[in-house]
Write a protein that holds these residues in place. Structure first.
Motif, PDB file in Angstrom:
ATOM      1  N   TRP A 200      -7.051 -15.109  -8.318  1.00 14.47           N
ATOM      2  CA  TRP A 200      -7.418 -14.101  -7.325  1.00 14.47           C
ATOM      3  C   TRP A 200      -8.922 -13.828  -7.283  1.00 14.47           C
ATOM      4  O   TRP A 200      -9.411 -13.136  -6.374  1.00 14.47           O
ATOM      5  CB  TRP A 200      -6.700 -12.779  -7.627  1.00 14.47           C
ATOM      6  CG  TRP A 200      -6.766 -12.390  -9.076  1.00 14.47           C
ATOM      7  CD1 TRP A 200      -5.816 -12.626 -10.035  1.00 14.47           C
ATOM      8  CD2 TRP A 200      -7.849 -11.724  -9.752  1.00 14.47           C
ATOM      9  NE1 TRP A 200      -6.234 -12.155 -11.256  1.00 14.47           N
ATOM     10  CE2 TRP A 200      -7.481 -11.594 -11.112  1.00 14.47           C
ATOM     11  CE3 TRP A 200      -9.075 -11.221  -9.343  1.00 14.47           C
ATOM     12  CZ2 TRP A 200      -8.302 -10.991 -12.055  1.00 14.47           C
ATOM     13  CZ3 TRP A 200      -9.907 -10.623 -10.282  1.00 14.47           C
ATOM     14  CH2 TRP A 200      -9.518 -10.511 -11.615  1.00 14.47           C
ATOM     15  N   ALA A 204     -10.071 -11.619  -3.882  1.00 12.44           N
ATOM     16  CA  ALA A 204      -9.701 -10.206  -3.913  1.00 12.44           C
ATOM     17  C   ALA A 204     -10.879  -9.326  -3.486  1.00 12.44           C
ATOM     18  O   ALA A 204     -12.007  -9.516  -3.945  1.00 12.44           O
ATOM     19  CB  ALA A 204      -9.239  -9.819  -5.315  1.00 12.44           C
ATOM     20  N   ARG A 303     -10.270  -4.289  -7.844  1.00 14.59           N
ATOM     21  CA  ARG A 303      -9.765  -5.382  -7.008  1.00 14.59           C
ATOM     22  C   ARG A 303      -8.260  -5.614  -7.167  1.00 14.59           C
ATOM     23  O   ARG A 303      -7.654  -6.299  -6.339  1.00 14.59           O
ATOM     24  CB  ARG A 303     -10.527  -6.675  -7.311  1.00 14.59           C
ATOM     25  CG  ARG A 303     -11.987  -6.636  -6.870  1.00 14.59           C
ATOM     26  CD  ARG A 303     -12.705  -7.919  -7.230  1.00 14.59           C
ATOM     27  NE  ARG A 303     -12.816  -8.072  -8.678  1.00 14.59           N
ATOM     28  CZ  ARG A 303     -13.155  -9.210  -9.275  1.00 14.59           C
ATOM     29  NH1 ARG A 303     -13.392 -10.294  -8.549  1.00 14.59           N
ATOM     30  NH2 ARG A 303     -13.262  -9.267 -10.594  1.00 14.59           N
ATOM     31  N   LEU A 304      -7.653  -5.067  -8.197  1.00 14.36           N
ATOM     32  CA  LEU A 304      -6.215  -5.148  -8.396  1.00 14.36           C
ATOM     33  C   LEU A 304      -5.661  -3.732  -8.479  1.00 14.36           C
ATOM     34  O   LEU A 304      -6.349  -2.816  -8.939  1.00 14.36           O
ATOM     35  CB  LEU A 304      -5.884  -5.902  -9.681  1.00 14.36           C
ATOM     36  CG  LEU A 304      -6.392  -7.340  -9.823  1.00 14.36           C
ATOM     37  CD1 LEU A 304      -5.982  -7.917 -11.172  1.00 14.36           C
ATOM     38  CD2 LEU A 304      -5.886  -8.218  -8.700  1.00 14.36           C
ATOM     39  N   TYR A 332      -3.290  -7.689  -5.168  1.00 15.97           N
ATOM     40  CA  TYR A 332      -4.656  -7.703  -4.660  1.00 15.97           C
ATOM     41  C   TYR A 332      -4.612  -7.925  -3.157  1.00 15.97           C
ATOM     42  O   TYR A 332      -3.614  -8.420  -2.611  1.00 15.97           O
ATOM     43  CB  TYR A 332      -5.522  -8.760  -5.351  1.00 15.97           C
ATOM     44  CG  TYR A 332      -5.211 -10.200  -5.005  1.00 15.97           C
ATOM     45  CD1 TYR A 332      -5.921 -10.880  -4.009  1.00 15.97           C
ATOM     46  CD2 TYR A 332      -4.241 -10.917  -5.706  1.00 15.97           C
ATOM     47  CE1 TYR A 332      -5.656 -12.208  -3.703  1.00 15.97           C
ATOM     48  CE2 TYR A 332      -3.968 -12.243  -5.414  1.00 15.97           C
ATOM     49  CZ  TYR A 332      -4.681 -12.888  -4.407  1.00 15.97           C
ATOM     50  OH  TYR A 332      -4.404 -14.204  -4.117  1.00 15.97           O
ATOM     51  N   GLN A 333      -5.686  -7.540  -2.497  1.00 14.36           N
ATOM     52  CA  GLN A 333      -5.764  -7.658  -1.045  1.00 14.36           C
ATOM     53  C   GLN A 333      -6.910  -8.586  -0.672  1.00 14.36           C
ATOM     54  O   GLN A 333      -7.979  -8.542  -1.298  1.00 14.36           O
ATOM     55  CB  GLN A 333      -5.964  -6.280  -0.405  1.00 14.36           C
ATOM     56  CG  GLN A 333      -5.746  -6.247   1.098  1.00 14.36           C
ATOM     57  CD  GLN A 333      -5.853  -4.816   1.645  1.00 14.36           C
ATOM     58  OE1 GLN A 333      -6.792  -4.092   1.336  1.00 14.36           O
ATOM     59  NE2 GLN A 333      -4.881  -4.408   2.455  1.00 14.36           N
ATOM     60  N   TRP A 339      -1.570  -8.689   1.400  1.00 14.31           N
ATOM     61  CA  TRP A 339      -1.383  -8.415  -0.024  1.00 14.31           C
ATOM     62  C   TRP A 339      -0.790  -9.639  -0.725  1.00 14.31           C
ATOM     63  O   TRP A 339       0.039 -10.347  -0.161  1.00 14.31           O
ATOM     64  CB  TRP A 339      -0.448  -7.225  -0.219  1.00 14.31           C
ATOM     65  CG  TRP A 339      -1.053  -5.909   0.170  1.00 14.31           C
ATOM     66  CD1 TRP A 339      -0.861  -5.238   1.340  1.00 14.31           C
ATOM     67  CD2 TRP A 339      -1.937  -5.113  -0.612  1.00 14.31           C
ATOM     68  NE1 TRP A 339      -1.574  -4.062   1.339  1.00 14.31           N
ATOM     69  CE2 TRP A 339      -2.243  -3.956   0.157  1.00 14.31           C
ATOM     70  CE3 TRP A 339      -2.504  -5.253  -1.872  1.00 14.31           C
ATOM     71  CZ2 TRP A 339      -3.092  -2.963  -0.314  1.00 14.31           C
ATOM     72  CZ3 TRP A 339      -3.359  -4.257  -2.339  1.00 14.31           C
ATOM     73  CH2 TRP A 339      -3.643  -3.123  -1.562  1.00 14.31           C
ATOM     74  N   GLY A 342      -1.320 -10.503  -7.982  1.00 16.26           N
ATOM     75  CA  GLY A 342      -2.426 -10.884  -8.847  1.00 16.26           C
ATOM     76  C   GLY A 342      -2.017 -11.029 -10.289  1.00 16.26           C
ATOM     77  O   GLY A 342      -2.468 -11.941 -10.993  1.00 16.26           O
TER      78      GLY A 342
END
Length: 348
Positions: A200, A204, A303-304, A332-333, A339, A342
């Motif tokens: 990720w 992310a 980020r997560l 994560y996005q 979505w 992660g």
């Protein structure tokens, strides 16, 4: 509770180590663990700002478990959020804490060869709080005790650390309880280019808590919950494959994510079904109150993210038994707003 947690974590770590066996070309032939020994504190451990595990046994706890899944080649960070809990405020019900004599923190990092079981260790932190000095001080070494080691083979640390009061985020426990306290931070180096990258890391985006984020995150949970309800294990596998592939390579000798999950308890289809073969039944998404007010836990520099307690869980009958197993996913996005999985945070 804490000693049970310690026993469970040791059993998990030893089981994963034994699973390693003869390694495949893409699998590590060694692993990493952290031994955290404390007195007088609740704590939550992170490596590279990724949640590893937590302890709620205030009087005394020793916890040994894997940290390889959270590590990367070169520079790594370790942070221990801790709260020297003394009780609860009768008016608010919130935990209260205070540093005092008797509070101790010791951290040992280990690298172990799976085939020979030979290991090396470093001991970057061994501290106790002095009420007289109003600060943490090094623990006095016992007579004839070996000297603390800060550099050993592939592992090294300066032994320098920083302790600050938590101001940016409270500690969020498995129960969803939020507790204030302190953060101990240190760096350590590992000479190990074989550690795979986080899938990720390059995609992310940074996240900010708020109503829109929580609503969007709820949709991600609902989508995953719906896949389990329908028994769509293959879609779940595709979502989780990068997570399971990294876990397999670091902790086992399984050659792929598919082999890893199929050879685990239950296997893919049974594990992610509405009613499992052990009788456990998928429950509706569970929050303490509204999801807009639920505890939320960020990782990896925002980020997560996940809700706590983990909203996706199964319960073994009878209803209300409290015998639950959860799917501790961390999302994560990406820049397009979608979505993705992660982490699957198996730590307690």
């Amino acid at each position: 509770m804490g000693r049970l947690l310690t026993t469970l974590l040791i059993a998990i770590f030893l089981t994963l180590t034994l699973l390693k066996g003869p390694t495949m070309a893409q699998n590590l032939d060694h692993g990493y663990s952290a031994k955290i020994s404390t007195r007088g504190v609740v704590w939550s451990l992170r490596v590279n700002d990724l949640f590893v595990r937590e302890n709620v046994d205030v009087p005394y706890a020793t916890s040994i478990g894997d940290i390889g899944v959270e590590m990367q080649p070169g520079r790594n960070t370790l942070s221990l959020d801790f709260s020297p809990v003394t009780g609860r405020d009768p008016a608010t019900g919130k935990y209260v804490y205070a540093l005092r004599d008797g509070v101790k923190i010791s951290i040992v990092l280990e690298r172990r060869d799976y085939a020979s079981q030979q290991s090396i260790e470093i001991h970057p932190v061994d501290l106790e709080y002095s009420d007289e000095k109003k600060s943490f001080v090094p623990v006095a070494p016992k007579p004839d005790a070996p000297e603390r080691v800060l550099q050993n083979g592939a592992l090294q640390s300066t032994g320098q650390y920083r302790i600050t009061e938590i101001s940016d985020r409270p500690m969020v426990l498995k129960s969803g309880q939020e507790i204030g306290g302190y953060r101990l931070e240190l760096e350590f180096q590992v000479d190990d280019e074989a550690l795979p990258a986080f899938h990720w890391a390059g995609n992310a985006v940074a996240l900010t808590d708020g109503p829109e984020l929580r609503e969007s995150l709820l949709n991600a949970y609902q989508n995953l919950h719906g896949l389990i309800s329908k028994g769509d294990a293959e879609t779940i596998f595709r979502m989780a494959e990068p997570v399971w592939a990294r876990t397999a390579a670091i902790l086992t000798s399984e050659p792929s994510a598919r082999a890893f999950i199929e050879h685990s308890d239950f296997g893919l289809a049974d594990r992610y079904s509405a009613v499992r073969s052990d009788g456990a039944v998928l429950q509706p998404l569970g929050f303490w109150g509204d999801h807009q007010e639920a505890a939320i836990q960020f990782m990896a520099d925002q980020r997560l993210v996940r809700f706590r307690p983990d909203p996706i869980f199964w319960e073994t009958p009878p209803a209300g038994s409290g015998n639950r197993t959860s799917f501790p996913v961390v999302f994560y996005q990406t820049g397009d707003g979608s979505w993705h999985l992660g982490l699957i945070a198996i730590g307690m």
